[in-house]
Write a protein that holds these residues in place. Structure first.
Motif, PDB file in Angstrom:
ATOM      1  N   GLN A  10       0.844  -1.188   0.000  1.00 35.43           N
ATOM      2  CA  GLN A  10       0.000   0.000   0.000  1.00 35.43           C
ATOM      3  C   GLN A  10       0.885   1.246   0.000  1.00 35.43           C
ATOM      4  O   GLN A  10       1.828   1.337   0.790  1.00 35.43           O
ATOM      5  CB  GLN A  10      -0.921   0.015   1.219  1.00 35.43           C
ATOM      6  N   ILE A  11       0.565   2.198  -0.889  1.00 36.18           N
ATOM      7  CA  ILE A  11       1.339   3.436  -0.996  1.00 36.18           C
ATOM      8  C   ILE A  11       0.372   4.604  -0.858  1.00 36.18           C
ATOM      9  O   ILE A  11      -0.524   4.782  -1.694  1.00 36.18           O
ATOM     10  CB  ILE A  11       2.076   3.523  -2.350  1.00 36.18           C
ATOM     11  N   ASP A  12       0.538   5.385   0.191  1.00 28.71           N
ATOM     12  CA  ASP A  12      -0.285   6.583   0.378  1.00 28.71           C
ATOM     13  C   ASP A  12       0.330   7.732  -0.407  1.00 28.71           C
ATOM     14  O   ASP A  12       1.519   8.046  -0.256  1.00 28.71           O
ATOM     15  CB  ASP A  12      -0.348   6.962   1.861  1.00 28.71           C
ATOM     16  N   CYS A  13      -0.483   8.352  -1.245  1.00 29.98           N
ATOM     17  CA  CYS A  13      -0.005   9.424  -2.121  1.00 29.98           C
ATOM     18  C   CYS A  13      -0.851  10.678  -1.918  1.00 29.98           C
ATOM     19  O   CYS A  13      -2.087  10.611  -1.945  1.00 29.98           O
ATOM     20  CB  CYS A  13      -0.077   8.999  -3.589  1.00 29.98           C
ATOM     21  N   ALA A  14      -0.172  11.800  -1.745  1.00 27.07           N
ATOM     22  CA  ALA A  14      -0.889  13.065  -1.646  1.00 27.07           C
ATOM     23  C   ALA A  14      -1.569  13.406  -2.961  1.00 27.07           C
ATOM     24  O   ALA A  14      -2.661  13.978  -2.977  1.00 27.07           O
ATOM     25  CB  ALA A  14       0.072  14.179  -1.229  1.00 27.07           C
ATOM     26  N   HIS A  15      -0.907  13.023  -4.089  1.00 28.05           N
ATOM     27  CA  HIS A  15      -1.445  13.358  -5.407  1.00 28.05           C
ATOM     28  C   HIS A  15      -1.171  12.218  -6.377  1.00 28.05           C
ATOM     29  O   HIS A  15      -0.107  11.580  -6.328  1.00 28.05           O
ATOM     30  CB  HIS A  15      -0.809  14.644  -5.942  1.00 28.05           C
ATOM     31  N   LEU A  16      -2.111  11.988  -7.274  1.00 24.79           N
ATOM     32  CA  LEU A  16      -1.927  11.063  -8.385  1.00 24.79           C
ATOM     33  C   LEU A  16      -2.131  11.816  -9.688  1.00 24.79           C
ATOM     34  O   LEU A  16      -3.155  12.482  -9.863  1.00 24.79           O
ATOM     35  CB  LEU A  16      -2.944   9.911  -8.358  1.00 24.79           C
TER      36      LEU A  16
END
Length: 479
Positions: A3-9
């Motif tokens: 799992q990778i938490d990203c502020a923006h995609l």
């Protein structure tokens, strides 16, 4: 499952904020929103595609080739001694991965030659597996114009005898028949092809391939479905030479013999006319524009905005000649946008166009699969993660468009991780699958050791440069 938490995609179909990417095996399993702030802040975008390259391990300015037009630059590449093909490919692909390229097209126009080509390419494929990137591999094919354009005798006769003998020994040799070149591609495929290493026909360019060879390639591609990767109309001199040879209709000639199809990728196309671009668009051909290379080799600025405008499939490549000779695909992305966005309030090539070219369009031309190039559930887990805290180091506002920041300032130094098929390939500016620094040191040491053997060629090249310049300006220059 990772799992990778990203502020923006930057998904390839818009921007999403505060998303968790779930990866299972080699696929994106799902995307889901989260609340709160991710630490560190990451920006995810599709892994970039270098859709035209040649797999060179050392920068060409290191042999004195910088600043030369293509026609005199090419012979100088022979100053590179042959080195172990695994090491050379590992260094080239590793450098590209550090620059954000998870998918690479390698047009193999420089054979190391220690063994037969299928065995050599198997070593290149092994390097690609170890680095962890997907590769399209085009086997070099040519049978005319070993030096300059047109019959070589006129150019060779302009050289002093010693220089002429040296150039002939280095560049002028017999070439296999078209059927044998076709068979060699199949032999290479049998030795090296895999789902992540796609072998293609690689005619060097119309000026270096006879009509018979080009027609044989067109027929073989139609029968097998194998892709074709070729240079076209890179320089003004190629335009002038091919206009003389084909009465100004070289693109229509390629269409008549069946070479123009969705299986074809054409590198450069700097000197294509509007009617030719319309035809290429109608046939579904992919054009790979190489902004830095075109500038560095004085080839000009490709009409990329017109390509986008008429519906051409456009991809991006660095061609081994990125602006700073560092294989930085993020800088290439930005340079291409700036060159072709146009002036005033009506952009001719917008950020979405260029991002799609760099991430999605080139995948088909490299992998022979249109799948991917977008961040969505079920897509291949090919991702580029940027350190958004470093990218937005001023952090004055929370409502900035992250895509705008990428196109304003992103370079390889902002890369946090490159993921290909769910596997971490680069993390914290280090290639994980190989010892890139050790491989690079070994390649450089071997090339240094080979320099004394290049003395006679080095002495002959200034004479060849002069003769080529006179031939190009006198016979083939166009405006």
């Amino acid at each position: 499952m990772r799992q990778i938490d990203c502020a923006h995609l930057l998904t390839g179909a818009g921007v999403q904020n505060n998303q968790t990417i779930e990866i299972e095996d080699d696929r994106i399993h799902s995307l889901r929103s989260f609340t709160g702030a991710s630490k560190p802040r990451l920006l995810a975008m599709p892994a970039l595609v270098n859709a035209h390259d040649h797999g060179r391990a050392v920068r060409t300015s290191s042999i004195g080739a910088s600043g030369k037009p293509l026609e005199t630059w090419l012979p100088h590449l022979a100053l590179f001694p042959a080195v172990d093909p695994y090491l050379a490919a590992a260094v080239s692909l590793g450098n590209g991965a550090l620059g954000g390229a998870g998918i690479v097209m390698m047009h193999y126009t420089r054979v190391q030659g220690f063994t037969d080509l299928p065995a050599e390419v198997a070593e290149v494929a092994r390097a690609a597996r170890d680095v962890g990137v997907r590769v399209g591999f085009a086997v070099s094919m040519k049978d005319r114009n070993p030096v300059g354009y047109g019959p070589p005798e006129l150019l060779l006769n302009a050289l002093p005898k010693e220089a002429r003998d040296e150039i002939v020994s280095r560049f002028v040799r017999s070439t296999p028949a078209p059927r044998d070149q076709i068979k060699l591609v199949e032999d290479v495929a049998a030795a090296a092809e895999s789902p992540d290493f796609t072998v293609q026909y690689g005619p060097n360019g119309v000026q270096w391939c006879s009509d018979v060879l080009l027609q044989a390639i067109a027929e073989a591609s139609a029968l097998s479905g194998r892709r074709v990767h070729m240079h076209l109309l890179e320089t003004r001199y190629q335009r002038g030479y091919l206009d003389q040879l084909y009465d100004g209709d070289v693109v229509k000639f390629l269409d008549r013999i069946g070479l123009l199809s969705p299986r074809l990728s054409l590198a450069h196309c700097v000197w294509t006319r509007p009617d030719e671009l319309e035809l290429l668009a109608a046939r579904g051909v992919t054009i790979v524009t190489n902004s830095s290379s075109n500038l560095r080799l004085r080839s000009g600025v490709a009409p990329a905005a017109r390509m986008f405008g008429c519906g051409c499939r456009v991809a991006l490549g660095v061609d081994g000649s990125a602006l700073d000779e560092d294989d930085d695909m993020l800088r290439e992305l930005r340079l291409t946008h700036l060159l072709h966005v146009g002036s005033g309030f009506s952009p001719k090539a917008n950020e979405n166009d260029v991002l799609s070219a760099a991430a999605a369009t080139g995948r088909l031309s490299v992998t022979n699969s249109a799948e991917g190039g977008i961040i969505e559930a079920g897509a291949p887990a090919d991702l580029l993660l940027l350190d958004y805290d470093a990218l937005d180091d001023d952090h004055l506002r929370d409502d900035l468009d992250p895509a705008n920041l990428v196109f304003a300032r992103a370079t390889a130094r902002h890369i946090s991780e490159l993921i290909v098929a769910g596997r971490a390939v680069v993390r914290d500016h280090r290639v994980l699958g190989i010892d890139l620094e050790a491989a690079r040191r070994e390649v450089v040491l071997r090339m240094r050791a080979g320099q004394p053997a290049m003395a006679s060629l080095s002495a002959a090249l200034p004479h060849l440069d002069r003769a080529i310049r006179e031939q190009m300006e006198g016979q083939f220059s166009c405006t």
